[in-house]
Design an enzyme around this catalytic site. Structure first.
Site, PDB file in Angstrom:
ATOM      1  N   HIS A 256       0.833  -1.210   0.000  1.00  0.00           N
ATOM      2  CA  HIS A 256       0.000   0.000   0.000  1.00  0.00           C
ATOM      3  C   HIS A 256       0.870   1.263   0.000  1.00  0.00           C
ATOM      4  O   HIS A 256       0.561   2.238   0.676  1.00  0.00           O
ATOM      5  CB  HIS A 256      -0.934   0.009   1.221  1.00  0.00           C
ATOM      6  CG  HIS A 256      -2.026  -1.013   1.141  1.00  0.00           C
ATOM      7  ND1 HIS A 256      -3.204  -0.799   0.462  1.00  0.00           N
ATOM      8  CD2 HIS A 256      -2.113  -2.280   1.646  1.00  0.00           C
ATOM      9  CE1 HIS A 256      -3.978  -1.879   0.560  1.00  0.00           C
ATOM     10  NE2 HIS A 256      -3.330  -2.789   1.265  1.00  0.00           N
TER      11      HIS A 256
ATOM     12  N   ASP B 202      -0.634  -4.901   5.951  1.00  0.00           N
ATOM     13  CA  ASP B 202      -1.651  -5.740   5.316  1.00  0.00           C
ATOM     14  C   ASP B 202      -1.378  -5.968   3.833  1.00  0.00           C
ATOM     15  O   ASP B 202      -0.717  -5.168   3.170  1.00  0.00           O
ATOM     16  CB  ASP B 202      -3.045  -5.090   5.482  1.00  0.00           C
ATOM     17  CG  ASP B 202      -3.098  -3.672   4.933  1.00  0.00           C
ATOM     18  OD1 ASP B 202      -2.110  -2.928   5.119  1.00  0.00           O
ATOM     19  OD2 ASP B 202      -4.099  -3.301   4.300  1.00  0.00           O
ATOM     20  N   GLU B 203      -1.886  -7.090   3.338  1.00  0.00           N
ATOM     21  CA  GLU B 203      -2.034  -7.376   1.903  1.00  0.00           C
ATOM     22  C   GLU B 203      -0.759  -7.187   1.083  1.00  0.00           C
ATOM     23  O   GLU B 203      -0.766  -6.517   0.063  1.00  0.00           O
ATOM     24  CB  GLU B 203      -3.141  -6.488   1.313  1.00  0.00           C
ATOM     25  CG  GLU B 203      -4.478  -6.771   1.935  1.00  0.00           C
ATOM     26  CD  GLU B 203      -5.583  -5.917   1.340  1.00  0.00           C
ATOM     27  OE1 GLU B 203      -6.633  -6.460   1.040  1.00  0.00           O
ATOM     28  OE2 GLU B 203      -5.386  -4.693   1.183  1.00  0.00           O
ATOM     29  N   VAL B 204       0.306  -7.817   1.522  1.00  0.00           N
ATOM     30  CA  VAL B 204       1.547  -7.749   0.761  1.00  0.00           C
ATOM     31  C   VAL B 204       1.627  -8.985  -0.121  1.00  0.00           C
ATOM     32  O   VAL B 204       1.694 -10.101   0.396  1.00  0.00           O
ATOM     33  CB  VAL B 204       2.752  -7.684   1.716  1.00  0.00           C
ATOM     34  CG1 VAL B 204       4.044  -7.636   0.920  1.00  0.00           C
ATOM     35  CG2 VAL B 204       2.623  -6.454   2.600  1.00  0.00           C
TER      36      VAL B 204
ATOM     37  N   GLU C 143      -1.929  -9.492   9.577  1.00  0.00           N
ATOM     38  CA  GLU C 143      -0.866 -10.188   8.842  1.00  0.00           C
ATOM     39  C   GLU C 143       0.478 -10.175   9.567  1.00  0.00           C
ATOM     40  O   GLU C 143       1.348 -10.984   9.264  1.00  0.00           O
ATOM     41  CB  GLU C 143      -0.661  -9.547   7.463  1.00  0.00           C
ATOM     42  CG  GLU C 143      -1.749  -9.866   6.456  1.00  0.00           C
ATOM     43  CD  GLU C 143      -2.858  -8.837   6.416  1.00  0.00           C
ATOM     44  OE1 GLU C 143      -3.130  -8.202   7.461  1.00  0.00           O
ATOM     45  OE2 GLU C 143      -3.479  -8.669   5.348  1.00  0.00           O
TER      46      GLU C 143
END
Ligand code: NGO
Length: 516
Positions: A267, A330-332, A363
């Protein structure tokens, strides 16, 4: 003489008194207090002569007196009530704010009699929450600036004794100012609204792929370039450090702690667009105005990345009174698990070196977490067990209950629905201690309701998604679990309709709620 009994005596002497759902539906307080005891008599009438007496000379207590005066405004007389130091022998009449030896750090006792209103608390935060409860005992019309003062009178407060303190220490809201930017005044408005419902954290999501929203003096292109757009290609924006401090001070006056988040290593497109050297290939990325996730990541094997993070954390930490710094996480999707864990552990050290503790999205659990780390549980199919077993504490934001950007139903014109459609009842009827096996009350720091702004381009949109669900989450954060029932809550919530209207809130008139 006010009848103020210690909580234990009151609850055991009146075992059925919790919340007074049957006996006192008229009070319509949200969040529902621990003990509400209606008293004999007519209650207290505010007049032009009503004075607010503040017994404690601390700046906090004085400010709370002024705050109460501004909430009452000119509803009781031609001027807002005067705020004066308390006399040594308590004067009859008036509203008395005083500090006592109450142990609960955010607790308060509120007593309303014909002769006086008294709010007592162990600490200023409790006084502030007592003031918010008193505010809800006053007619909704006091919130309405456009209504003539004489239409608000008489201002009668029912006779009652309330003894109250919250379930959780962390009662949060999160605002995504990265996908769409919200101005200082808009953030202040959100702070005003959440403070009415006794929330005490505002987590600001200050950087994402679509925008970098806080001035970093050592890396000026972050805002100059990285802050110059938003989802859909609008002009974006950012807070100068002075503006960020202004937000913090405004929040502090409402007993709300600002928790800053710089999301990393993913992000991060706005940073990667602003500085070519943060990319592994040394090439700046184009600015991004879409709503995909997972495509960007800092170059975790370059040293400059950690100098960058050190500068960013240092500058923000220096402005931030909270002991927490949120690193996202988050969301890597473009790093190996090993790269990711090494990154989180190194960043944790940087955060600690600036005197702060890490908060991260769930995460981060596979990394070695320092004691006192907060893990924000958001993925509905995830489990916080690993984080809890490492000694982390959980902030519960599970997306299918607590995400305010989820649609109410299929007809909601804005919002997302990847986690669920969340009707008001769904946002209320769940227990954060019962979301996943392995979490118990003691592992919970609290609850937080995030609002992500991919599809929310204005404060009106934010309000429509947040109200009334944020109010439901606020009650989950404050009220004892065994005191909450949807059937009863929806009645109280319905009674807040006129208050929402008076406050100018663009709220969702859920069919399941009997709006007044
Ligand atoms: C996810 C994602 C965000 C999105 C959001 C939308 C987290 C922690 N990461 O939540 O980037 O904006 O969903 O609901």
């Amino acid at each position: 003489m006010a009848l103020v009994l210690p909580l234990a005596v009151m609850t055991s002497a009146h075992p059925g008194s919790f919340g007074q759902t049957a006996a006192a539906p008229a009070f319509d307080l949200i969040p529902l207090p621990r003990v509400v005891e209606p008293r004999q008599g007519d209650g207290f009438v505010l007049t032009p002569q009503t004075v607010i007496y503040v017994q404690d000379r601390s700046a906090d207590a004085q400010r709370i007196g002024q705050y109460l005066s501004s909430v009452i405004g000119i509803a009781a007389g031609p001027e807002p009530p005067r705020v004066e130091p308390a006399r040594s022998s308590p004067a009859a009449g008036g509203i008395h704010l005083r500090l006592n030896d109450m142990k609960e750090p955010e607790g308060y006792e509120l007593t309303v009699e014909a002769t006086a209103i008294t709010i007592a608390a162990g600490r200023p935060a409790g006084l502030f929450y007592g003031v918010q409860t008193l505010r809800q005992l006053l007619p909704a019309l006091i919130e309405f600036e456009a209504v003539r003062a004489d239409e608000k009178r008489p201002l009668r407060v029912p006779a009652v004794t309330i003894v109250d303190h919250p379930r959780f220490r962390w009662r949060g809201a999160m605002l995504d100012v990265a996908r769409h930017f919200f101005s200082v005044d808009e953030v202040k408005r959100y702070l005003d609204l959440i403070s009415i419902y006794k929330l005490n954290r505002l987590h600001l999501h200050l950087a994402d792929d679509q925008g970098w929203r806080i001035e970093i003096k050592s890396w000026p292109n972050l805002t100059r370039h990285g802050g110059s757009t938003e989802v859909g290609g609008g002009p974006g924006g950012f807070y100068t450090q002075a503006q960020y401090s202004e937000i913090i001070a405004y929040a502090r006056d409402r007993f709300i702690e600002i928790v800053p988040e710089i999301d990393m290593p993913g992000h991060t497109n706005a940073a990667l667009a602003s500085y070519a050297e943060l990319n592994c290939d040394g090439k700046a990325r184009p600015l991004y105005t879409g709503i995909e996730v997972g495509f960007s990541a800092l170059c975790v094997d370059k040293e400059i990345t950690y100098r960058f993070i050190d500068d960013v954390v240092r500058e923000i930490a220096a402005l931030t009174p909270s002991r927490y710094f949120h690193i996202g996480g988050d969301e890597v999707k473009t790093l190996t698990p090993e790269q990711y864990v090494r990154f989180i552990e190194r960043v944790q050290k940087i955060v600690q070196s600036h005197g702060k503790q890490v908060v991260g999205w769930d995460e981060i659990a596979p990394a070695a977490l320092a004691p006192g780390t907060l893990v924000q549980h958001w993925r509905p199919d995830g489990s916080p067990t690993a984080a809890v077993s490492k000694g982390a504490r959980i902030v519960m934001s599970v997306a299918n209950r607590a995400y305010l950007d989820m649609k109410y139903d299929n007809s909601t014109p804005i919002g997302l629905n990847w986690a669920a459609n969340i009707e008001v009842r769904d946002s209320y009827e769940w227990d954060p201690a019962d979301v996943a096996p392995g979490i118990s009350e003691s592992a919970l720091e609290g609850v937080e309701a995030p609002i992500w702004s991919e599809t929310l381009g204005s404060m009106r949109d934010v309000e429509f998604m947040a109200f009334p669900r944020l109010v439901a989450i606020a009650e989950i954060g404050w009220t004892r679990e065994d005191g909450r029932k949807w059937e009863e809550f929806r009645q109280r919530l319905g009674a807040h309709g006129p208050r929402f209207t008076a406050l100018g809130i663009n709220f969702y008139r859920a069919a399941s709620v009997p709006w007044k």
